[in-house]
Design a protein around this motif. Sequence first.
Motif, PDB file in Angstrom:
ATOM      1  N   PRO A  15      -8.661  -5.057  -0.483  1.00 55.29           N
ATOM      2  CA  PRO A  15      -9.423  -3.853  -0.097  1.00 55.29           C
ATOM      3  C   PRO A  15      -8.508  -2.695   0.319  1.00 55.29           C
ATOM      4  O   PRO A  15      -8.811  -1.538   0.019  1.00 55.29           O
ATOM      5  CB  PRO A  15     -10.275  -4.312   1.082  1.00 55.29           C
ATOM      6  CG  PRO A  15     -10.323  -5.797   0.994  1.00 55.29           C
ATOM      7  CD  PRO A  15      -9.140  -6.255   0.215  1.00 55.29           C
ATOM      8  N   GLY A  16      -7.409  -3.021   0.985  1.00 50.69           N
ATOM      9  CA  GLY A  16      -6.489  -1.968   1.425  1.00 50.69           C
ATOM     10  C   GLY A  16      -5.895  -1.204   0.249  1.00 50.69           C
ATOM     11  O   GLY A  16      -5.757   0.021   0.287  1.00 50.69           O
TER      12      GLY A  16
ATOM     13  N   ARG B 252      -8.271   4.742  -4.091  1.00 49.16           N
ATOM     14  CA  ARG B 252      -9.407   5.676  -3.975  1.00 49.16           C
ATOM     15  C   ARG B 252      -8.929   7.051  -3.511  1.00 49.16           C
ATOM     16  O   ARG B 252      -9.342   8.078  -4.045  1.00 49.16           O
ATOM     17  CB  ARG B 252     -10.433   5.131  -2.979  1.00 49.16           C
ATOM     18  CG  ARG B 252     -11.645   6.027  -2.814  1.00 49.16           C
ATOM     19  CD  ARG B 252     -12.572   5.499  -1.742  1.00 49.16           C
ATOM     20  NE  ARG B 252     -12.038   5.713  -0.407  1.00 49.16           N
ATOM     21  CZ  ARG B 252     -12.340   6.761   0.357  1.00 49.16           C
ATOM     22  NH1 ARG B 252     -13.183   7.670  -0.071  1.00 49.16           N
ATOM     23  NH2 ARG B 252     -11.820   6.897   1.557  1.00 49.16           N
TER      24      ARG B 252
ATOM     25  N   GLU C 112      -8.455   1.002  -1.342  1.00 49.11           N
ATOM     26  CA  GLU C 112      -8.649   2.205  -0.547  1.00 49.11           C
ATOM     27  C   GLU C 112      -7.535   3.218  -0.850  1.00 49.11           C
ATOM     28  O   GLU C 112      -7.793   4.412  -0.999  1.00 49.11           O
ATOM     29  CB  GLU C 112      -8.662   1.831   0.942  1.00 49.11           C
ATOM     30  CG  GLU C 112      -8.980   2.957   1.890  1.00 49.11           C
ATOM     31  CD  GLU C 112     -10.355   3.599   1.639  1.00 49.11           C
ATOM     32  OE1 GLU C 112     -11.184   3.001   0.933  1.00 49.11           O
ATOM     33  OE2 GLU C 112     -10.554   4.716   2.141  1.00 49.11           O
TER      34      GLU C 112
ATOM     35  N   LYS D  69       0.832  -1.194   0.000  1.00 48.49           N
ATOM     36  CA  LYS D  69       0.000   0.000   0.000  1.00 48.49           C
ATOM     37  C   LYS D  69       0.872   1.251   0.000  1.00 48.49           C
ATOM     38  O   LYS D  69       0.660   2.184  -0.774  1.00 48.49           O
ATOM     39  CB  LYS D  69      -0.850  -0.042   1.274  1.00 48.49           C
ATOM     40  CG  LYS D  69      -2.089   0.766   1.238  1.00 48.49           C
ATOM     41  CD  LYS D  69      -2.939   0.385   2.432  1.00 48.49           C
ATOM     42  CE  LYS D  69      -3.799   1.551   2.878  1.00 48.49           C
ATOM     43  NZ  LYS D  69      -4.699   1.169   3.974  1.00 48.49           N
TER      44      LYS D  69
ATOM     45  N   SER E 161     -15.933  -2.021  -2.876  1.00 49.08           N
ATOM     46  CA  SER E 161     -15.017  -0.971  -2.444  1.00 49.08           C
ATOM     47  C   SER E 161     -15.706   0.386  -2.502  1.00 49.08           C
ATOM     48  O   SER E 161     -16.673   0.585  -3.234  1.00 49.08           O
ATOM     49  CB  SER E 161     -13.792  -0.955  -3.345  1.00 49.08           C
ATOM     50  OG  SER E 161     -14.164  -0.543  -4.640  1.00 49.08           O
ATOM     51  N   HIS E 162     -15.156   1.314  -1.751  1.00 50.74           N
ATOM     52  CA  HIS E 162     -15.690   2.676  -1.781  1.00 50.74           C
ATOM     53  C   HIS E 162     -15.467   3.313  -3.137  1.00 50.74           C
ATOM     54  O   HIS E 162     -16.172   4.229  -3.537  1.00 50.74           O
ATOM     55  CB  HIS E 162     -15.027   3.511  -0.683  1.00 50.74           C
ATOM     56  CG  HIS E 162     -15.490   3.108   0.676  1.00 50.74           C
ATOM     57  ND1 HIS E 162     -16.711   3.485   1.179  1.00 50.74           N
ATOM     58  CD2 HIS E 162     -14.916   2.338   1.620  1.00 50.74           C
ATOM     59  CE1 HIS E 162     -16.858   2.980   2.371  1.00 50.74           C
ATOM     60  NE2 HIS E 162     -15.787   2.267   2.678  1.00 50.74           N
TER      61      HIS E 162
END
Length: 407
Positions: free
Chosen positions: A252-253, A259, A256, A223, A331-332
């Motif tokens: 997911p990390g 994003r 994010e 990340k 996901s967002h």
Amino acid sequence: MLRGPRRRLPPAPRLLLPLLLLLLLLPGAPAQPDPGPARPREQPGEARSGPAWPAFRGLRERLRAAGALSRRYWALFSCRVWPEDCEHDETPAGPLGWDLPLLGQQYLDILTAWYCSFQDCCGGGDCRISNNFTGLESDLSVRLHGQHLAQELVLRAVRGYLELPQPDKALALSFHGWSGTGKNFVAQMLAENLYQDGLRSDCVQMFIATFHFPHPKYMDLYKERLTGQIRKTQESCHQTLFIFDEAEKLHPGLLEAIRLNLKCQAPEDHRSESPRSIFLFLSNLGGNIINKVVLNLLKAGWSREDIAMEHLESSLQAEIVESSDGAFGHSHLVKENLIDFFIPFLPLEYRHVRLCARDAFLSQELPYTEAALDEVAKMVVYVPKEEQLFSSQGCKSISQRIKYFLP
Ligand SMILES: *[C@@H]1O[C@H](CO)[C@@H](O)[C@H](O)[C@H]1NC(C)=O
């Protein structure tokens, strides 16, 4: 996978060295390189851009730099200034790509910076941005088969975005469809037509989920690195392209982290052009629903080319959001509507596979017969069992198959 110019350094730039040394004496400096204190300041009429004296004082430094310019530095220097004339392997990977002695590197930087101060030059890679929409349009209509929706949408979205005077966010496109339908191919076409160096450009970064981020336990590290790499690329290029292949497998990390980079893209200063970033997400998500909708329409007598976005849009989005395959749908990124366009890639039929076979023969400059194209297309498995309409592999590995059919 390396394409584009791989010529050897032509002799011309080498011959430019004496010329360069001559040029070293010219800009901003008095007519003769005599730094004697008696010499008056420049004639008023001669006052060129910027203060002349500091530039002149730098001259001795430049000359020393030029003197230290061995063949090797010259090769490096010319690679920097004329990267297109340069063997790809010789291009320094970064500012300190080669293991140069520090002093040599400094000279090189001085010279490069100075040369680039009055020449159009590729320090940050920006001048290698080509944005050839004619080329993109032609590639999408000639080299891509059976994707009338993607063909139109991709061009419209990308062109619209890159022509915006002040974009305040990145453009995010999500490509959906079975494998072999052309998602990677279109990503490559974008890279090739937006950047002279295509996928090799420093402004283009491609990530493959299972290859670049394979181990969940290192996710924090990934990340951090990903964020760093996105930032760094955006700092050195005002137009960047990020491609995420196998997006459905992204943790997911990581989604994010992406994003956050998509969202906050405020122009840092107002004098320069706004930064532009394009994010592409490639996945198989929604492939089944696309195929189902297309199959039903074809069975109902529709012609493929009459299938429009409105037939697919809502079911595709619903399928993505509800999918239990990976984190992408939840996901967002998706939920906050940060994806600008969901682009469906339709399943390919026999005639498209045939066209892919033809392209494969042509690109390898091999002769082919119509019968050979049929033979290649017949090797592929077609589904569903009953209708046998869609190639289960799309056009994947067609280019490997053609070698069995050489006359
Ligand atoms: C744009 O692409 C087309 C087709 O590939 C090519 O013929 C043309 O020379 C390109 N234009 C520029 C400015 O590179």
